[in-house]
Design a protein around this motif. Structure first.
Motif, mmCIF file in Angstrom:
data_model
loop_
_atom_site.group_PDB
_atom_site.id
_atom_site.type_symbol
_atom_site.label_atom_id
_atom_site.label_comp_id
_atom_site.label_asym_id
_atom_site.label_seq_id
_atom_site.Cartn_x
_atom_site.Cartn_y
_atom_site.Cartn_z
ATOM 1 N N ALA A 7 -17.602 -4.635 45.708
ATOM 2 C CA ALA A 7 -17.799 -3.690 44.526
ATOM 3 C C ALA A 7 -18.190 -4.362 43.413
ATOM 4 O O ALA A 7 -18.664 -3.957 42.539
ATOM 5 C CB ALA A 7 -16.286 -2.989 44.316
ATOM 6 N N LYS A 8 -17.851 -5.355 43.182
ATOM 7 C CA LYS A 8 -17.979 -6.205 42.037
ATOM 8 C C LYS A 8 -19.706 -6.527 41.952
ATOM 9 O O LYS A 8 -20.151 -6.544 40.956
ATOM 10 C CB LYS A 8 -17.322 -7.573 41.823
ATOM 11 C CG LYS A 8 -15.733 -7.158 41.349
ATOM 12 C CD LYS A 8 -14.976 -8.541 41.097
ATOM 13 C CE LYS A 8 -13.368 -8.210 40.785
ATOM 14 N NZ LYS A 8 -12.644 -9.340 40.924
ATOM 15 N N VAL A 51 -4.922 -5.699 55.185
ATOM 16 C CA VAL A 51 -4.519 -6.049 53.687
ATOM 17 C C VAL A 51 -5.241 -7.211 53.053
ATOM 18 O O VAL A 51 -5.832 -6.854 52.075
ATOM 19 C CB VAL A 51 -2.875 -6.285 54.010
ATOM 20 C CG1 VAL A 51 -2.545 -6.549 52.197
ATOM 21 C CG2 VAL A 51 -2.044 -4.988 54.194
ATOM 22 N N GLU A 52 -5.162 -8.288 53.585
ATOM 23 C CA GLU A 52 -5.825 -9.529 53.014
ATOM 24 C C GLU A 52 -7.216 -9.330 52.811
ATOM 25 O O GLU A 52 -8.035 -9.740 51.940
ATOM 26 C CB GLU A 52 -5.483 -10.496 53.655
ATOM 27 C CG GLU A 52 -3.949 -11.327 53.619
ATOM 28 C CD GLU A 52 -3.607 -11.091 52.315
ATOM 29 O OE1 GLU A 52 -4.463 -11.702 51.147
ATOM 30 O OE2 GLU A 52 -2.349 -10.965 51.869
ATOM 31 N N ARG A 53 -7.981 -8.485 53.655
ATOM 32 C CA ARG A 53 -9.419 -8.209 53.858
ATOM 33 C C ARG A 53 -10.000 -7.188 52.979
ATOM 34 O O ARG A 53 -11.033 -7.230 52.385
ATOM 35 C CB ARG A 53 -9.607 -7.823 55.163
ATOM 36 C CG ARG A 53 -9.193 -6.362 55.526
ATOM 37 C CD ARG A 53 -10.491 -5.515 56.562
ATOM 38 N NE ARG A 53 -11.519 -5.446 55.688
ATOM 39 C CZ ARG A 53 -11.845 -4.663 54.700
ATOM 40 N NH1 ARG A 53 -10.942 -3.976 54.253
ATOM 41 N NH2 ARG A 53 -13.042 -4.814 54.116
ATOM 42 N N LEU A 54 -8.985 -6.510 51.897
ATOM 43 C CA LEU A 54 -9.164 -6.054 50.807
ATOM 44 C C LEU A 54 -10.077 -6.627 49.948
ATOM 45 O O LEU A 54 -10.772 -6.268 49.110
ATOM 46 C CB LEU A 54 -7.939 -5.084 50.307
ATOM 47 C CG LEU A 54 -7.298 -4.107 51.043
ATOM 48 C CD1 LEU A 54 -5.822 -3.803 50.465
ATOM 49 C CD2 LEU A 54 -7.976 -2.963 51.113
ATOM 50 N N ALA A 55 -9.855 -7.946 49.935
ATOM 51 C CA ALA A 55 -10.637 -8.992 48.988
ATOM 52 C C ALA A 55 -12.027 -8.857 48.926
ATOM 53 O O ALA A 55 -12.796 -9.003 48.184
ATOM 54 C CB ALA A 55 -9.968 -10.253 48.988
ATOM 55 N N GLU A 56 -12.362 -8.565 50.507
ATOM 56 C CA GLU A 56 -13.973 -8.334 50.607
ATOM 57 C C GLU A 56 -14.334 -7.136 50.243
ATOM 58 O O GLU A 56 -15.672 -7.157 49.421
ATOM 59 C CB GLU A 56 -14.030 -8.315 52.196
ATOM 60 C CG GLU A 56 -13.607 -9.396 53.000
ATOM 61 C CD GLU A 56 -13.578 -9.405 54.485
ATOM 62 O OE1 GLU A 56 -14.385 -8.452 54.803
ATOM 63 O OE2 GLU A 56 -12.848 -9.935 55.149
ATOM 64 N N GLY A 61 -11.220 4.123 37.776
ATOM 65 C CA GLY A 61 -12.059 3.039 38.501
ATOM 66 C C GLY A 61 -11.418 2.141 39.148
ATOM 67 O O GLY A 61 -11.896 0.730 39.235
ATOM 68 N N GLY A 62 -10.309 2.311 39.653
ATOM 69 C CA GLY A 62 -9.705 1.303 40.482
ATOM 70 C C GLY A 62 -8.984 0.161 39.425
ATOM 71 O O GLY A 62 -8.898 -1.147 39.876
ATOM 72 N N THR A 76 -11.178 -3.687 41.274
ATOM 73 C CA THR A 76 -10.993 -3.649 42.823
ATOM 74 C C THR A 76 -12.136 -2.934 43.669
ATOM 75 O O THR A 76 -13.347 -3.667 43.666
ATOM 76 C CB THR A 76 -9.603 -2.767 43.097
ATOM 77 O OG1 THR A 76 -9.736 -1.459 42.368
ATOM 78 C CG2 THR A 76 -8.379 -3.348 42.634
ATOM 79 N N ASN A 77 -11.695 -1.919 44.509
ATOM 80 C CA ASN A 77 -12.928 -1.464 45.290
ATOM 81 C C ASN A 77 -13.686 -0.382 44.781
ATOM 82 O O ASN A 77 -14.401 0.466 45.746
ATOM 83 C CB ASN A 77 -12.377 -1.203 46.785
ATOM 84 C CG ASN A 77 -11.327 0.112 46.802
ATOM 85 O OD1 ASN A 77 -10.639 0.372 45.822
ATOM 86 N ND2 ASN A 77 -11.488 0.754 47.789
ATOM 87 N N ILE A 78 -13.582 0.367 43.725
ATOM 88 C CA ILE A 78 -14.034 1.363 43.226
ATOM 89 C C ILE A 78 -14.909 1.056 41.932
ATOM 90 O O ILE A 78 -14.649 0.325 40.974
ATOM 91 C CB ILE A 78 -13.040 2.343 42.616
ATOM 92 C CG1 ILE A 78 -12.060 2.771 43.654
ATOM 93 C CG2 ILE A 78 -13.851 3.608 41.999
ATOM 94 C CD1 ILE A 78 -10.950 3.860 43.064
ATOM 95 N N VAL A 79 -16.190 1.609 41.799
ATOM 96 C CA VAL A 79 -17.197 1.464 40.954
ATOM 97 C C VAL A 79 -17.455 2.789 40.197
ATOM 98 O O VAL A 79 -17.839 3.631 40.948
ATOM 99 C CB VAL A 79 -18.373 0.468 41.297
ATOM 100 C CG1 VAL A 79 -19.537 0.488 40.192
ATOM 101 C CG2 VAL A 79 -18.160 -0.497 42.081
#
Length: 340
Positions: A260-261, A250-255, A144-145, A281-284
């Motif tokens: 995901a959260k 890269v930095e936009r991964l925070a979006e 799950g990331g 991160t980006n997996i739920v």
């Protein structure tokens, strides 16, 4: 509006990336004469303070090459029971390298230094395979990331070195971990012998993974890539996409992590959801309540043009990514909150 959350591999190149692809300077990479590939390999090696990089068409091939470079037939590697190299690479560990896997029962795809130490076969006991490699995955896909704690990876490094083992990192979503935990990539280069860095997941390129490592082990990489059929010609077009992704994606991964959260929070509040794994991160990853049909749930979403993944064993997966817009996000949250 189709909302495709099966994976972060479903993205299409952005306009800027397409321009980078079209304008890339190319050459024959089998002769190491493609300047854009050479630039991408050197940039990633420098980013992690490692000696060399080599471009591969896929992450699986890069991982399989690393395993072959670090082992001999009949030996054994240590990995988590959910590791990508064991579950999702077509049995390549045994087929390509003649190596077996000692599976460790970790936490969300992550193993500890003590577990690694306990899994090492005695080198003088010739009845068991010789342990020669440890493979970690960060972030963990089936977990799950989840992101490793760096200190734990450092301790695993010490165990590996004390026992003469190599250490490889499947970094398919390593950039997600680095962004989420605000880490310095050079710290990774200091403890791993090889790292595979995928460009086609969160970073949004059409294809490509760069395997980086130190000169001693990487001198084998070109030959192994050739054996596996990974030699390509004017691949600078895809390397151009990779360079663009490093500059802009890269930095936009925070979006993606934020969305995901938010999805995880909505799911946790629903009666039809039994459990949601911790979302870093980006997996739920989530599980439906008893009596709720996974098949019907996914079919209901599909009728609304929403696609997610079923990973088996009750695991349903949602992956946010570059092409998942704010409008899609609002609609998906509404669907989840009103589903019955």
């Amino acid at each position: 509006m189709i909302i495709d959350l099966r994976s972060d591999t479903v993205t299409k190149p952005t306009k800027g990336m397409m321009e980078a692809i079209l304008n890339a300077e190319t050459g024959d990479d089998v002769y190491k004469e493609d300047p854009t590939v050479n630039k991408l390999e050197a940039r990633l090696a420098a980013m992690f303070n490692m000696d060399e990089g080599l471009f591969f068409p896929t992450g699986s091939m890069a991982n399989q090459a690393a395993i072959k470079m670090h082992t001999q037939p009949g030996e054994q590697l240590i990995c988590d029971k959910w590791a990508h190299v064991y579950n999702y690479e077509g049995g390549g560990v045994s087929f390509n390298s003649g190596v077996s896997c000692k599976l460790v029962d970790g936490d969300r795809g992550m193993i500890t230094a003590q577990q690694v130490k306990d899994a090492i076969n005695p080198p003088d006991f010739y009845h068991s395979p010789l342990t020669s490699l440890v493979c970690l995955e960060n972030t963990t896909n089936k977990g799950g990331g989840a992101c490793y704690d760096f200190d734990e990876m450092l301790q695993i490094h010490h165990v590996a070195k004390d026992n003469g083992l190599s250490l490889h990192l499947d970094g398919a979503r390593l950039m997600n971990a680095i962004v989420a935990k605000k880490e310095d990539p050079k710290k990774y280069g200091a403890i791993f012998d090889t790292i595979s860095i995928c460009l086609s997941k969160g970073l949004g390129t059409p294809l490509g993974t760069v395997l980086i490592g130190n000169k001693t082990v990487m001198q084998k990489a070109m030959r192994v890539r050739k054996v596996l059929g990974g030699g390509m010609r004017q691949i600078g077009y895809m390397a151009g996409a990779g360079l663009y992704a490093l500059d802009h994606h890269v930095e936009r991964l925070a979006e993606d992590h934020k969305k995901a959260k938010q999805i995880a929070a909505i799911l946790e509040a629903q009666n039809y959801v039994h459990k949601v794994e911790p979302t870093e991160t980006n997996i739920v990853i989530f599980y439906l309540s008893e009596g709720i049909s996974e098949t019907k749930f996914m079919e209901d979403l599909s009728k609304l043009d929403i696609r997610i993944s079923n990973m088996g064993q009750g695991k349903l997966r949602v992956v946010t990514h570059l092409d998942y817009t704010d409008a899609m996000h609002d609609r998906f949250l509404n669907v989840l909150s009103t589903y019955n």
